[in-house]
Design a protein around this motif. Sequence first.
Motif, short mmCIF file in Angstrom:
data_model
loop_
_atom_site.label_atom_id
_atom_site.label_comp_id
_atom_site.label_asym_id
_atom_site.label_seq_id
_atom_site.Cartn_x
_atom_site.Cartn_y
_atom_site.Cartn_z
N ASN A 1 1.93 9.58 -0.54
CA ASN A 1 2.60 9.76 0.75
C ASN A 1 4.12 9.89 0.59
O ASN A 1 4.82 10.30 1.51
N CYS B 1 1.02 -5.10 3.16
CA CYS B 1 2.16 -4.45 3.82
C CYS B 1 3.14 -5.49 4.36
O CYS B 1 4.34 -5.20 4.45
N SER C 1 0.46 3.60 2.04
CA SER C 1 0.78 3.74 3.44
C SER C 1 0.14 2.59 4.19
O SER C 1 -1.06 2.38 4.10
N CYS C 2 0.98 1.88 4.90
CA CYS C 2 0.45 0.74 5.65
C CYS C 2 -0.37 1.21 6.84
O CYS C 2 -1.17 0.44 7.40
N ASP C 3 -0.16 2.49 7.26
CA ASP C 3 -0.98 3.02 8.37
C ASP C 3 -2.39 3.29 7.89
O ASP C 3 -3.34 3.28 8.68
N ASP C 4 -2.55 3.58 6.61
CA ASP C 4 -3.88 3.92 6.08
C ASP C 4 -4.08 3.21 4.75
O ASP C 4 -4.06 3.81 3.69
N LEU D 1 2.44 -9.51 12.61
CA LEU D 1 2.04 -8.57 11.57
C LEU D 1 1.58 -9.28 10.30
O LEU D 1 0.95 -8.68 9.44
N ASN E 1 8.45 -7.10 5.93
CA ASN E 1 7.70 -5.91 5.49
C ASN E 1 8.04 -5.61 4.04
O ASN E 1 8.73 -6.40 3.37
N TYR F 1 0.85 -1.20 0.00
CA TYR F 1 0.00 0.00 0.00
C TYR F 1 0.88 1.25 0.00
O TYR F 1 2.06 1.20 0.36
#
Length: 1672
Positions: free
Chosen positions: A773, A592, A550-553, A634, A624, A548
Amino acid sequence: MWKQAAGGGMGLSEGSAAFPRGPRVCAVPARCVGVLVVLLVGAWDARAQSEFQTSSVYLWKTGPWGRCMGDECGPGGIQTRAVWCAHVEGWTTLPTNCKQPERPDNQQSCFRVCDWHKELYDWQIGGWNQCRPVLSRSHEKPQECLRGEDGIQTRDITCVQKSNGVLAEDVICEYFEPKPRQEQACLIPCRQDCIVAEFAPWSECSKTCGSGLQHRTRHVVAPPQFGGSACPNLTEFQICQSSPCAGEESLYSLNVGPWSACSVPHSRQIRQARKRGKNKDKEKDREKVVRDPEARELIKKKRNRNRQNRQENKYWDIQIGYQTRQVTCTHRNGRTAALSFCKQEKLPITFQSCVITKECQVSEWSEWTPCSKTCFDMTTPKGNRTRSRTIKQLPIGSESECPQLEETEQCISQGDGVAPCITYGWRTTEWTECRVDPLLSQQDKRRGNQTALCGGGIQTREIYCVQANENLLSYLNTLKEKEEIQSQSKSKASAAPLLSITFEITASRPVDRKLCTGPLPSTSQLCHIPCPIECETSAWSAWGPCTYESCDDPQAKKGFKLRKRRITNEPTGGTGNCPHLLEAIPCEEPSCYDWRIVGLEECIPDNEKPCGPGTQVPVVVCVNGDGEEVDRQLCRDAIYPIPVVCEAPCPKDCVLSMWSAWSSCSHTCSGKTTEGKQMRARSILAYAGEGGIQCPNSSALQETRSCNEHSCTVYHWQTGPWGQCIEDASVSAFNSSASWNGEATCSVGMQTRKVICVRVNVGQVGPKKCPENLRPETVRPCLLPCRKDCIVTPFSDWTLCPSSCQDGDVVVKKQSRHRVIIQLPANGGRECPDTLFEEKECEASPVCYSYRWKTHKWRRCQLVPWYVRQDSPGAHETCGPGLQARAITCRRQDGGQADISECLKYAGPLPSLTQMCQIPCQDDCQFTNWSKFSSCNGDCGGVRTRKRTLVGKSKKRDKCKNSHLYPLIENQFCPCDKYSAQPVGNWSDCILPEGKVEVLLGMKMQGDIKECGQGYRYQAMACYDQNSRLVETSRCNSHGYIEEACIIPCPSDCKLSEWSNWSRCSKSCGSGVKVRSKWLREKPYNGGRPCPKLDHVNQVYEVVPCHSDCSQYIWVTEPWSVCKVTNVDLKENCGEGVQTRKVRCMLNTVDGPSDTVEDYLCDPEEMPLGARKCILPCPEDCVMSEWGSWSRCSLPCNGSNVRERSAESLRQPDEGKSCPAATETEVCTLNKNCYHYDYNVTDWSTCQLSEKAVCGNGIKTRMLDCVRSDGKSVDLKYCEELGLEKTWQMNTSCVVECPVNCQLSDWSSWSECSQTCGLTGKMIRRRTINQPFQGDGRPCPSQMEQFKPCPVKPCYRWQYGQWSACKVEDAQCGEGTRVRNISCVVFDGSTEDVGKVVDEEFCGEIEPIIDGNKKMVLEETCTVPCPGDCYLKEWSEWSLCQLTCVNGEDLGFGGIQVRSRAVIIQDLENEHLCPEQALETRPCNDGQCYEYKWMASPWKGSSRTVWCQRSDGLNVTGGCLVMRQPDADRSCNPPCSQPHAYCSETRTCSCEDGYTEVMSSDGTLEQCTLIPVVVIPTMEDKKGDVKTSRAVNPTQPSSNQSGRGRTWFLQPFGPDGRLKTWVYGVAAGAFVLLIFIVSMIYLACKKPKKPQRRQNNRLKPLTLAYDGDADM
């Protein structure tokens, strides 16, 4: 005692003998008295003897004086010494044995010296006395003096008080400084006799008839010195006879004596004369009143008024007196006779008017003026003060001039109120920008584009002069004003003291550069422009997984595959932009985190069977998007890998190897035409037996899969350059303008840049295609550079206008002022003003008053008083010669009166105050003055005239009409104006024209334009008239020069080729070197830049270390092929065999091996095997896997450790058979299978500069290697794994010296001409070195000054003519006068040119000064000797300046000149009355050493002339050593009386040619005998008879005519009667010739030998070598 008694007895006998003898009766008493006397004398003598013994046996002895002791410095000290009594033999005795009255003092007062006495006392050193000869042991002096005699000279040295010169004791001065030496060796040169020149020719005979004298004289060339002999007579006389006299010769001559001193008439006599004069005047007045009484009265009044108003009376009072002389009649013998013996009608005048001599009188000195320097400063020169005095009485008739009227001395102003002086110092502007282009060589290609240059450069600045202590002085003035205000103000009780001085730092105004005297600050310096470091990045990483943005979003299913690179070298300067560091490919199903299979566990058969199908469980880790291992939690959303199906072979089954690793992907992405594929393979390890599972076909041994399935559409963010830093309004409160003192607070701004999304190879696309990002920032804060305003100094003061008045046509002068930019504006600062220089016209300065002497009318002619001249004949008439005076006043040019001192300074020489005048007598002829010459009509050879006429009664007198005696017309030829020009002097240097110059060959380098190109050289032209007189060059229609084009060659720098390409790194693994080179294309010339140091093939190299990645190229192997059995068992396919595999060298990339390359790029020692022996297991055998890797040997490798490797059992054997060992061990042996590793550092490279730099700061690098213990370089990872310490610095800064070309200043203006006129004047201009060359820069040219001839101008001067002959009017001898004229001459400025006379108008502006003397002497007294007088001739010219020398070396006695006067005798009878000849010497400079040598003429018979000659060719008498004089006579003794004999050079008698000597037994010549003569006739002499020999007398003329025949005379005998040497030589030659002839005859007549027969003659060829046979 006995001796004394004997002596007494002797005395008695002597004494008694002295008594007179008396009668005999008295003899006895006399004897008694004698005895008594003896007793008395003996007793007295005994007492005296005892006293003598006491005094002579014991003596007082003293020790040295001790130190001067005392409480105070000076004369109050006391010093003591020991005193004792001693026997003459040396031992000490009691003091009473010595005489007490004679006891020396043991104490005395002394001067105690202290350190401060050094300022009061010092040695006074006198001059050296005359050199005195040293008395040598051997009094014999050498006959010939070579250098001189050693001598000694002394001087007086005393200790004195400095203040008053009073003598002091030497010990005082010796306390501080040893006494200087009082004597020294010196040299008394050899005595030098007087040296005189040769005699001049004989004079004419003193009498025109009868017997007279003639003389010849010589002059002294060098005076006698150092005890030399005196000069010989300078005159020689001889009697001369002329024709007999017709009449009787006069014995008497009228002799005029010298004039007496000028006398003032006595007052009584003057009164009487006045009375007589008044009576006469009354009578005349009565007569004149009758004629014109009114006119007479007017003249009287005017004269009286003029006399009263005359200003000059206070400066001179001219008194006219009289002087007389005696006229006598003199006999030839010098005695005076009565005047009647001198029969002459007109006698000389015995009286004349004269001016009473008055000396100059001046006033007392005035007070000193204030010191010109009103400030106090010890460093600058002192000031001056003057005082003056005025003239009260000008000198009249005096030889001495007035003393100095003004006196100047140095002074210093001191005191409390004196301010310190203004001091000046240099200031500098800021340095200009650093520039690299002046350092580039001519061939440098970067000269065209100088914007990107960096590194070492050069920058300049200007210097100007300012007042250094301006602030201090202004502070002191302010302080003074405040003190004055405070003293005036009474309301304030006290004022606060000023505790500190505060300076307001501002730019000082510039002043005249001449005021600064200190060393100049440098105007150029080296500088450095930092070179931009370009951005360097690593290689791209492999493409990562699909993640992605951003893996946070995580949003939807949009994902990207990324690959990255990093910055390996941060950029500085330059553009500062790095390329993009991230590339993205859109992909589907992003995640991710994902599982990564790192291996497979053992194949476990299903259903717990020992073999057959089974599964392998994968070993996984969670990673990752960057491939980094993370927490397994994860990956909880990721799909876990499923177990892999496998096959565990049963016995007799086919056994396959494990799959190899997947190969590199064939493409990095997939598209329409490209698709990424990768392969893996496995091989057959053992074939199947009967009943076993058979091996698959070959296609099943390979497997292919797709890879890099993502599309080739790659996107990345592209950034533009950062924009300008713009001030941010939000932080504007903190912004402030830059101030000059450098403490600037600079503002913060913002800068932006453009960021776009770009598709590779396509262009800009929408931003959504790139990961948002990861978008780079578009705005960042920045520091605004400080704003710098332009800073200029205040204007300087206006330059001074001429303060003094101006002469003649006044050119309007201008005054100017300027200011200097000391800081240029930057970053939006205030701009500089446009005007830096202003000028304006000066106000008209006053025109100088020029001063002139105004001469008034001559007063009446004043005769000698009547009572003096009344006795002379014709005295009844008031006429004759007299003197008249006139008044002189000082006037300005406009006619106004001025002080006489102004005219004395500026108006030139004083006009004459008196002149001779003549009151005409009745018989005198009177004329008008001469008119001016008529003008020339321009015709060459024309005549111009001037006239005068007779006046009054003279018109009627016949003698006045005699035009020969009194011409009324004078003619003069007009000049012919013909001029010719000719060049003079040398050519000037080649001078480049001012301003723009066309430069040769495109030499536009900085500094070249001043130094080379086409110029001109000049030669001066002189213009001469038809009389070869120098005239103005304009007369020849010339501007004064010949011009000629010339070339100053331009300097050419050393030219090298461009750098070659870098060679390949010398090592493929680890650190090596790479090399590049330049070679010489052209050597430097004309002062170009020198070449760097070249090798023997004219090349220069650059060597730098390089590093090759050891893993850059790797060996890649394919799996082993099936083992091909060599001995095939027909029953079973098993046994020993061979298997092969492919081995390739490939380029290693992040994505794995990519391209196959040449094998040499890989390490040959590491190359894997391509074939090996193998054993193909039989179906029942155990099948083992390939051996695994060897375990690592533990360090150190000392032989005690082992390493091992293992294999797995892939197929179990049948029963009864076992598997081989699954592990294998090997001893760890150093440098075989076990290695130590260590770091190794290479040498430093040469200093590496940026490609855009010429010099300056660079970097030296070195490389770090990992070296194996066997010396092989390996990958650094081996050393890094061991954790070895790295303590080395790999880079260090260094400096390459800048090649700074020599920079010169502009040429100065041409100097004034070295001479105001003449042919040899030069103008010079100079230049200085602004920047000396450095390194390999272009050196400075040698020519730092150029000369150019000045235009030729004629020189004019006043010059005396020759003195006329001494003339005595109306007498034959005595004191007379001689006169000379001054004329204007033109000359060429050299001392050799005597000049040529021209019209006086050319010298009109030249002050009449001759030989530095303003006083013109045109007439002087002289003496005409009377007949018979003996007198001294005039002084000779001064001789040349001569030094005292030995062998051409000056002894240091200085030069000397001499002149002499010779004695002239007119009558031998009066020789006793002659004066002594005179000699006069003077010291001189610029002397020369002269040598004196004997010269001799060729012999003439038995004599020749011998004379002494000086080295400059002057023949002299004296100067040459007598003992070295050559012989002048060589006559034989006895004389050669024989016929045909003569005296030879050896002083022996010889015979003439044609005769031989016959000598007697005693060696003398007896006679000369005739030699027979052989006559050889020539072709022309046909009558010659060869057969006849005849004797010819050599002294008689030959009967043969010239050219008819030649005759040789053979003389075998010498003068001594013996045979001559050549006779022996001829005899020996004849003997040798005879032997040779006999030998040749013998050889010719000898019978030859027969040759030996040979058997094989036919077979041998004939050789042409001579074998000595006669028939050959």
